[in-house]
Scaffold this motif. Sequence first.
Motif, PDB file in Angstrom:
ATOM      1  N   VAL A 119       0.835  -1.209   0.000  1.00  0.00           N
ATOM      2  CA  VAL A 119       0.000   0.000   0.000  1.00  0.00           C
ATOM      3  C   VAL A 119       0.867   1.255   0.000  1.00  0.00           C
ATOM      4  N   CYS A 120       1.960   1.240   0.763  1.00  0.00           N
ATOM      5  CA  CYS A 120       2.857   2.405   0.806  1.00  0.00           C
ATOM      6  C   CYS A 120       3.585   2.590  -0.520  1.00  0.00           C
ATOM      7  N   GLU A 121       3.851   1.511  -1.223  1.00  0.00           N
ATOM      8  CA  GLU A 121       4.488   1.640  -2.535  1.00  0.00           C
ATOM      9  C   GLU A 121       3.542   2.302  -3.529  1.00  0.00           C
ATOM     10  N   ARG A 122       2.239   2.009  -3.421  1.00  0.00           N
ATOM     11  CA  ARG A 122       1.267   2.636  -4.318  1.00  0.00           C
ATOM     12  C   ARG A 122       1.002   4.086  -3.928  1.00  0.00           C
ATOM     13  N   ASP A 123       1.047   4.368  -2.616  1.00  0.00           N
ATOM     14  CA  ASP A 123       0.797   5.734  -2.141  1.00  0.00           C
ATOM     15  C   ASP A 123       1.861   6.081  -1.102  1.00  0.00           C
ATOM     16  N   PRO A 124       3.021   6.602  -1.548  1.00  0.00           N
ATOM     17  CA  PRO A 124       4.123   6.877  -0.604  1.00  0.00           C
ATOM     18  C   PRO A 124       3.770   7.873   0.496  1.00  0.00           C
ATOM     19  N   SER A 125       2.745   8.698   0.304  1.00  0.00           N
ATOM     20  CA  SER A 125       2.397   9.669   1.338  1.00  0.00           C
ATOM     21  C   SER A 125       1.956   8.998   2.638  1.00  0.00           C
ATOM     22  N   LEU A 126       1.560   7.726   2.558  1.00  0.00           N
ATOM     23  CA  LEU A 126       1.151   7.016   3.767  1.00  0.00           C
ATOM     24  C   LEU A 126       2.323   6.787   4.716  1.00  0.00           C
ATOM     25  N   ILE A 127       3.561   6.872   4.203  1.00  0.00           N
ATOM     26  CA  ILE A 127       4.730   6.704   5.068  1.00  0.00           C
ATOM     27  C   ILE A 127       4.742   7.775   6.156  1.00  0.00           C
ATOM     28  N   LEU A 128       4.308   8.989   5.805  1.00  0.00           N
ATOM     29  CA  LEU A 128       4.262  10.056   6.808  1.00  0.00           C
ATOM     30  C   LEU A 128       3.294   9.724   7.924  1.00  0.00           C
TER      31      LEU A 128
END
Length: 246
Positions: free
Chosen positions: A93-102
């Motif tokens: 999921v983080c690879e598809r939407d890197p903003s989730l890492i924050l």
Amino acid sequence: MDDEVSRSSMSDRESSSSPERPSRGRARGRARARGRARGQGPARRRGARARGICRGPNRHETLRQRVIDRNLQLRNRVAEMTEDALRELVMSVCERDPSLILEIVDRASQAEAAQGGYHPLPGSNSPNWCVCSKCREMPTEEERVCCRQTPSNCLSTLPDFDLIVLDPLVLMVARRYRQDVLAAGEDDDFNRSNRHAGYRQFILWQHGHLGAGNRRVIPSCCTWRIRDTYPDSFGQYRGFVGGRLG
């Protein structure tokens, strides 16, 4: 004889006329009864039909219940997953939407703060207003801003920071895009040009497009990480300037 004939004819007229009054009265009563029946029947049916509509769930209640059922089903499926499967799912999921890492970084910092908080150790180079231990003193009070993350989650140490804010190829594309949109000229000073592009990339990454004249202060830790990567040969930096397009 004449008297008898007259009395008999009178009695005949009375007997023939007397039954007409009750029959007319009963007819009117039956008509009124039928009228009441006709009036009450449809009214009762309409009322029952209306009450039936009120008793059923409306559209909003139906949608709300569907959302509750969907979330419950999702929770049950997540509960059935193994720990390794959950980790793989989070990574994909983080690879598809890197903003989730924050979001993950914020959760980790909140968890560490809940265990007693963090205070920079005595003798460290970070000022007393710093939380991440990566900040340095800034010349103005307005610029004394920290990312407010714990040392292990400082924004300036994230891999995304290296890619979005410091990568020279990303900065070159950002500079060329700005030149095409704003017709801005290329700065002859390579480090200064990348420094200012890095500032803009950080703001876009963290806050999105702000518009002309609307500026935000970049945390000290991130500012100095950009300056360390693209330093000024004389150590002269303009600092934060609010309310101008630059």
